[in-house]
Design a protein around this motif. Structure first.
Motif, PDB file in Angstrom:
ATOM      1  N   SER A  85      27.161  19.514  46.157  1.00  0.00           N
ATOM      2  CA  SER A  85      28.298  19.783  45.274  1.00  0.00           C
ATOM      3  C   SER A  85      28.587  21.283  45.270  1.00  0.00           C
ATOM      4  O   SER A  85      28.132  22.026  44.407  1.00  0.00           O
ATOM      5  N   ASP A 139      31.669  24.488  46.275  1.00  0.00           N
ATOM      6  CA  ASP A 139      33.104  24.777  46.180  1.00  0.00           C
ATOM      7  C   ASP A 139      33.629  25.079  47.586  1.00  0.00           C
ATOM      8  O   ASP A 139      33.627  26.225  48.019  1.00  0.00           O
ATOM      9  N   HIS A 151      36.355  25.477  50.647  1.00  0.00           N
ATOM     10  CA  HIS A 151      37.752  25.860  50.840  1.00  0.00           C
ATOM     11  C   HIS A 151      38.103  25.736  52.323  1.00  0.00           C
ATOM     12  O   HIS A 151      37.434  26.322  53.179  1.00  0.00           O
ATOM     13  N   ARG A 203      31.634  18.334  37.555  1.00  0.00           N
ATOM     14  CA  ARG A 203      32.086  19.385  38.456  1.00  0.00           C
ATOM     15  C   ARG A 203      31.818  20.781  37.895  1.00  0.00           C
ATOM     16  O   ARG A 203      31.895  21.761  38.615  1.00  0.00           O
ATOM     17  N   ALA A 232      39.780  24.616  39.547  1.00  0.00           N
ATOM     18  CA  ALA A 232      40.515  23.425  39.107  1.00  0.00           C
ATOM     19  C   ALA A 232      40.204  23.073  37.662  1.00  0.00           C
ATOM     20  O   ALA A 232      41.099  22.688  36.892  1.00  0.00           O
ATOM     21  N   ASP A 289      41.576  19.959  43.148  1.00  0.00           N
ATOM     22  CA  ASP A 289      40.427  19.038  43.134  1.00  0.00           C
ATOM     23  C   ASP A 289      40.850  17.694  42.560  1.00  0.00           C
ATOM     24  O   ASP A 289      40.789  17.469  41.350  1.00  0.00           O
ATOM     25  N   ASP A 314      39.353  15.034  42.780  1.00  0.00           N
ATOM     26  CA  ASP A 314      38.190  14.239  42.377  1.00  0.00           C
ATOM     27  C   ASP A 314      37.521  14.777  41.124  1.00  0.00           C
ATOM     28  O   ASP A 314      36.372  14.426  40.833  1.00  0.00           O
ATOM     29  N   ASP A 315      38.200  15.628  40.384  1.00  0.00           N
ATOM     30  CA  ASP A 315      37.671  16.121  39.109  1.00  0.00           C
ATOM     31  C   ASP A 315      38.029  15.092  38.034  1.00  0.00           C
ATOM     32  O   ASP A 315      39.206  14.829  37.781  1.00  0.00           O
TER      33      ASP A 315
END
Length: 580
Positions: free
Chosen positions: A150, A152, A154, A227, A372, A412, A414-415
């Motif tokens: 998990s 971040d 880019h 997240r 996000a 994001d 999927d947040d």
């Protein structure tokens, strides 16, 4: 003679070099060499060994490392950058050792202990694209780790690299994953890091060893859904199994803020599970709990304990991190700390705190425009401002809220918080289909987030299924015993819609500072029960707090799908003597 066959294998390659090496050598040759040797011995070599890697080439300012697992390679890269940042923290800028790191998964040629080929070359070329203190991954490396670590990530798009035939898609790992958290660079830390240490089997029963391992893995997996937390991978944390917990040492090695440790002990037909959350910086316990359960259904018990721990833990981490932030000068707060403060202010649900929350969340998005979670909570707080009439221009506030949500979703998708807030916005528009879609998506992404679970109860209530809604709201309260007070408001409304008036009154009375909407529900519930004195008292409080209150202006603020639920609420308010 037959030509010797070239030996090949698939390997994960980590390439790293020192930023500004030539400058450092020209300024202080002997000091630079001593520093690099010290960093290799104290940071690089132990972490490479810990993650199962092998250094196969050392250059003056660089290193090449082979790993059998690309997940271990990337986790090692993150941990090395954290370790370097921690050691740089006390040094002046010109003395700091900053690395660029690249990771690739590819085919390599083996010659003795050395490795060659495009798999190695690509890692070296990608490393050159990384920012000082940063990490870049090839597309193949990213594909294998994106769902397992998990971080971040880019997308930097396709890059043309020297001596590489075709353009290669490259991903950078956001600085929040690798920073040690310096006050001077608040933008480099956007979430706290936590490691879940393997639970200890205190029973001496081999069967409980499997249970302890399973519980550890389940907690780690479910915690990774949040997240706002950086959760250290299982491959890394499992290396501490059976070892004494040295908080400071583990925190330094992994660059984490918090440790979760636990134990399992079987006594007869009962199992006792204890968990402890430790602030690694202060080396103090900030939360502990104990779970005593029957052994009747060990898998159900494992699920229950996992849910309880995972729902409570992120809020305890938020609380502890907020305490740390409170002791810092405001100008040094990092984006994550701004979000924490913004959330706390948002939950107070009044005009002054709403304005202060907006300030903190605006600042978070400026510190890290790609955060996000910050954009999602800024949208949430703008929505609160719009719903409660805290804003001067409702149309402008609504449009800004939608913009922030779109930004959060683009950054994001999927947040779970993004979908949770999209569901709430859809409810405010009485778009029940979209509300249901986003709420179900949020629940799928994070079924242990108490804010998502409580909203499931709220959505079901508005859809005309209050009995189901009550169950979900109670589940959220069990998941998080430290839940916000507003959960009682959700429960009170669900009971009222279910015509369970006495229970609705009991729920609303648990709210410390009742506003005019709470008093309106209480007046309506007492009217239905025939409690004339209580009914008149609460109706009077409604008009005292909001003199222009009318039933018809109030009803659009409650979002019933079924006309009969709205009619029931209207009749109850009118029965309480409130003006039409």
């Amino acid at each position: 003679m037959p030509e010797e066959r070239i030996q090949r294998r698939l390997a994960a390659i980590l390439a790293a070099d020192v930023v500004g090496y030539s400058r450092m050598m020209s300024e202080d040759e002997s000091g630079t060499l001593a520093m690099l040797k010290q960093r290799r011995q104290e940071v690089l070599a132990p972490l490479v060994s810990q993650h199962g890697g092998r250094i196969f080439k050392l250059m003056g300012d660089g290193v090449l490392v082979e790993f059998p697992s690309v997940v271990d390679a990337v986790q090692c890269a993150v941990d090395v950058q954290k370790g370097m940042a921690a050691q740089n923290a006390a040094l002046p800028a010109n003395k700091q050792v900053l690395l660029r790191v690249g990771v690739n998964l590819g085919d390599v040629i083996v010659e003795g202990s050395d490795l060659y080929g495009d798999g190695v070359n690509l890692a070296s070329r990608i490393e050159g694209l990384a920012q000082p203190g940063g990490i870049c991954l090839s597309d193949t490396a990213h594909h294998h780790v994106a769902s397992k670590l998990s971080l971040d990530y880019h997308d930097m798009g396709e890059q043309s690299l020297k001596n590489i035939a075709k353009p290669v898609r490259v991903y950078s790992v956001g600085p929040g994953a690798v920073s040690a958290g310096s006050d001077e660079q608040p933008q480099q830390r956007d979430k706290p890091a936590i490691v879940v240490l393997p639970f200890t089997n205190m029973s001496g029963d081999p069967e409980q060893e499997f249970f302890a391992d399973g519980l550890t893995e389940d907690i780690l997996t479910e915690l990774s859904r949040f997240r706002e937390l950086l959760v250290i991978s299982r491959n890394t944390s499992s290396r501490y199994k059976g070892k004494a917990v040295e908080v400071k040492k583990i925190a330094k090695e992994l660059g984490v803020d918090y440790l979760l440790e636990g134990s399992v002990r079987k006594v007869g037909n009962r199992v006792r599970i204890t968990v402890q959350l430790i602030d690694a910086v202060a080396d103090r316990h900030i939360w502990a709990d104990r779970y005593d359960r029957d052994l009747a259904d060990i898998f159900a018990m494992q699920d229950e304990v996992t849910s309880s721990v995972v729902a409570t833990l992120p809020r305890r981490v938020e609380s502890a991190t907020r305490e740390r932030a409170a002791n810092k000068p405001t100008e040094n707060m990092a984006a994550y700390e701004c979000v924490l403060t913004g959330k706390l202010l948002h939950h107070r649900s009044n005009k002054a705190d709403n304005a202060a929350a907006l300030e903190m969340l605006e600042r978070a998005t400026k510190l890290d425009p790609k955060y996000a979670h910050a954009h999602a909570w800024l949208a949430c707080t703008l929505g609160q401002s719009w719903v409660n009439g805290f804003c001067a221009d409702r149309d402008a506030t609504w449009n800004r809220m939608l913009e922030e949500l779109q930004t959060a979703y683009a950054l994001d998708s999927d947040d779970s918080d993004v979908h949770r807030i999209l569901a709430a916005v859809s409810l405010a528009r009485d778009d029940f289909d979209k509300a249901t879609y986003h709420q179900e998506r949020a629940l799928t992404l994070n079924p242990n987030d108490d804010l998502v679970v409580v909203q499931q109860g709220e959505v079901l209530t508005w859809l005309g299924r209050p009995e189901e809604g009550i169950d979900w709201i109670k589940k959220a309260m069990r998941l998080n015993p430290y839940h916000p007070e507003r959960f009682w408001n959700h429960l009170g409304r669900a009971y009222f819609v279910a015509h369970r008036y006495a229970e609705a009154v009991d729920a609303f009375k648990r709210i410390t500072a009742l506003d005019h909407t709470h008093h309106a529900f209480l007046a309506a519930a007492h009217a239905q029960m025939g409690n004339q004195a209580e009914m008149r008292s609460h109706a009077g409080d409604v008009l005292s707090l909001k003199p222009d209150f009318t039933v018809e202006s109030y009803l659009p603020t409650v979002h019933y799908k079924r006309p009969e639920d709205r009619d029931h609420h209207r009749a109850s308010l009118l029965k309480a003597g409130l003006p039409a």
